[in-house]
Design an enzyme around this catalytic site. Structure first.
Site, PDB file in Angstrom:
ATOM      1  N   ASP A  55      70.802  71.408  73.461  1.00  0.00           N
ATOM      2  CA  ASP A  55      71.362  70.082  73.167  1.00  0.00           C
ATOM      3  C   ASP A  55      71.648  69.957  71.670  1.00  0.00           C
ATOM      4  O   ASP A  55      72.187  68.942  71.214  1.00  0.00           O
ATOM      5  CB  ASP A  55      70.458  68.953  73.693  1.00  0.00           C
ATOM      6  CG  ASP A  55      69.112  68.895  72.995  1.00  0.00           C
ATOM      7  OD1 ASP A  55      68.786  69.807  72.208  1.00  0.00           O
ATOM      8  OD2 ASP A  55      68.365  67.916  73.253  1.00  0.00           O
ATOM      9  N   SER A  56      71.330  71.011  70.906  1.00  0.00           N
ATOM     10  CA  SER A  56      71.776  71.077  69.511  1.00  0.00           C
ATOM     11  C   SER A  56      73.291  70.974  69.428  1.00  0.00           C
ATOM     12  O   SER A  56      73.836  70.693  68.356  1.00  0.00           O
ATOM     13  CB  SER A  56      71.307  72.389  68.863  1.00  0.00           C
ATOM     14  OG  SER A  56      71.654  73.494  69.654  1.00  0.00           O
ATOM     15  N   LYS A 124      65.372  74.043  80.136  1.00  0.00           N
ATOM     16  CA  LYS A 124      64.342  73.839  79.106  1.00  0.00           C
ATOM     17  C   LYS A 124      63.988  72.366  79.057  1.00  0.00           C
ATOM     18  O   LYS A 124      64.871  71.511  79.117  1.00  0.00           O
ATOM     19  CB  LYS A 124      64.834  74.306  77.727  1.00  0.00           C
ATOM     20  CG  LYS A 124      63.821  74.024  76.615  1.00  0.00           C
ATOM     21  CD  LYS A 124      64.119  74.783  75.334  1.00  0.00           C
ATOM     22  CE  LYS A 124      65.146  74.130  74.452  1.00  0.00           C
ATOM     23  NZ  LYS A 124      64.780  72.752  74.005  1.00  0.00           N
ATOM     24  N   GLU A 193      58.787  75.422  68.048  1.00  0.00           N
ATOM     25  CA  GLU A 193      59.718  75.077  66.964  1.00  0.00           C
ATOM     26  C   GLU A 193      58.976  74.482  65.774  1.00  0.00           C
ATOM     27  O   GLU A 193      58.186  73.531  65.924  1.00  0.00           O
ATOM     28  CB  GLU A 193      60.780  74.079  67.474  1.00  0.00           C
ATOM     29  CG  GLU A 193      61.766  73.694  66.372  1.00  0.00           C
ATOM     30  CD  GLU A 193      63.043  73.031  66.872  1.00  0.00           C
ATOM     31  OE1 GLU A 193      63.275  73.005  68.104  1.00  0.00           O
ATOM     32  OE2 GLU A 193      63.816  72.546  66.031  1.00  0.00           O
TER      33      GLU A 193
HETATM   34  O1  KIV Z   1      68.875  72.636  71.261  1.00  0.00           O
HETATM   35  C1  KIV Z   1      68.581  73.757  70.810  1.00  0.00           C
HETATM   36  O2  KIV Z   1      69.437  74.526  70.373  1.00  0.00           O
HETATM   37  C2  KIV Z   1      67.170  74.132  70.814  1.00  0.00           C
HETATM   38  C3  KIV Z   1      66.785  75.384  70.080  1.00  0.00           C
HETATM   39  C4  KIV Z   1      66.943  75.190  68.644  1.00  0.00           C
HETATM   40  C5  KIV Z   1      65.450  75.857  70.475  1.00  0.00           C
HETATM   41  O3  KIV Z   1      66.386  73.463  71.365  1.00  0.00           O
END
Ligand code: KIV
Length: 286
Positions: A55-56, A124, A193
């Site tokens: 979700d980044s 995730k 993280e």
């Molecule tokens: O959203 C994401 O890209 C993440 C990673 C940085 C672990 O959660």
């Protein structure tokens, strides 16, 4: 556009099970984010074990200041773009804020959307003890779950910002307890993280499923980075744990500047980049 020949460095499809086996065999795990087809292709062909449709993307692609606004429809769409590449890497979808918080039932419905509509092979879930019920329900519905502890960006309003977690003993103990409980509840791996390297080491040694670190030091069983950060596809601030393996921003900037100059000077397109009338009077239009 011509398709470039690339070297395929892995031949076996990665799954939640193969990643667990890697830890048993002492083999490190490589992971990277991808939000689209070309990135998923190159990640798979380079031999990346796990692709995270993170979700980044809310920050990296959409330009928001955090990840909170990413929707289910958006994450499903980007998962589909990634799974269209048929990567050998395991495809994990990051369930967005709000998609697993209301009830275990709606968490399962949303996880099923990631699989059925997006082609995800696992999801995730951010968070520890408050998310156990949702995590158990999703695993119960046959979808592998990747945990995520430490700095969980979907909790920034409660955490007071993007802050390293577990520096003090009480918080470190809580994260360790959550990791042990997440393993008992059946997650196949845990993202750690922005936590101290010593805490990540303790967690990694305390559980038999892999830990995948981001800003969690060298003792984790694997590492994950945001693709755009690692290839330098930005000239904005990057956290200290990012290693930039390329400077794609400068490469693209230079390419675009040269393109603009060539248009202005009349140097592009050249004769060999143009179509020409066939001088043969007998020639047929194909
Ligand atoms: O959203 C994401 O890209 C993440 C990673 C940085 C672990 O959660």
């Amino acid at each position: 556009m011509p398709q470039l020949e690339t070297k395929q460095t892995k031949t076996a499809k990665q799954t939640a099970v193969t990643l667990i086996n890697k830890k048993k065999q002492g083999e490190k795990i490589s992971a990277v984010t991808a939000y689209d087809y070309p990135t998923a292709r190159v990640a798979s062909e380079a031999g990346i074990d796990m692709i995270l449709v993170g979700d980044s993307l809310g920050m990296v692609l959409q330009g928001y200041k955090n990840t909170m606004k990413v929707t289910m429809d958006e994450i499903v769409y980007h998962t589909r773009l990634v799974s269209n590449a048929n990567p050998l890497s395991l495809v994990v979808t990051d369930m967005p804020f709000g998609s697993f918080h209301i009830s275990p039932g709606s968490a399962v419905e949303n996880a099923i959307r990631c699989v059925k509509e997006g082609g995800a092979e696992a999801v995730k879930i951010e968070g520890g003890r408050r998310r156990f019920k949702a995590i158990e329900a999703i695993i119960e519905s046959e979808i592998p779950v990747l945990g995520h502890l430490g700095l969980t960006p979907q909790s920034i309003h409660q955490l007071g910002g993007f802050k390293t977690q577990g520096k003090i003993k009480a918080k470190a103990d809580e994260i360790l307890e959550d990791a042990i409980e997440l393993e008992k509840r059946g997650v196949f791996a845990i993202v750690l993280e922005s936590i101290p390297a010593e805490l990540a080491k303790t967690i990694t040694e305390s559980i038999s499923i892999p830990t995948i670190g981001i800003g969690a030091g060298k003792y984790c069983d694997g590492q994950v980075l945001v693709f755009h950060d690692l290839v330098g596809f930005t000239n904005l601030y990057l956290p200290k744990f990012v290693r930039k393996y390329a400077d794609i921003y400068s490469t693209i900037h230079d390419a675009l500047s040269n393109y603009i100059n060539d248009i202005h000077s009349g140097n592009f397109p050249g004769d060999n980049e143009s179509y020409h009338i066939n001088p043969n009077p007998e020639a047929q239009e194909k």
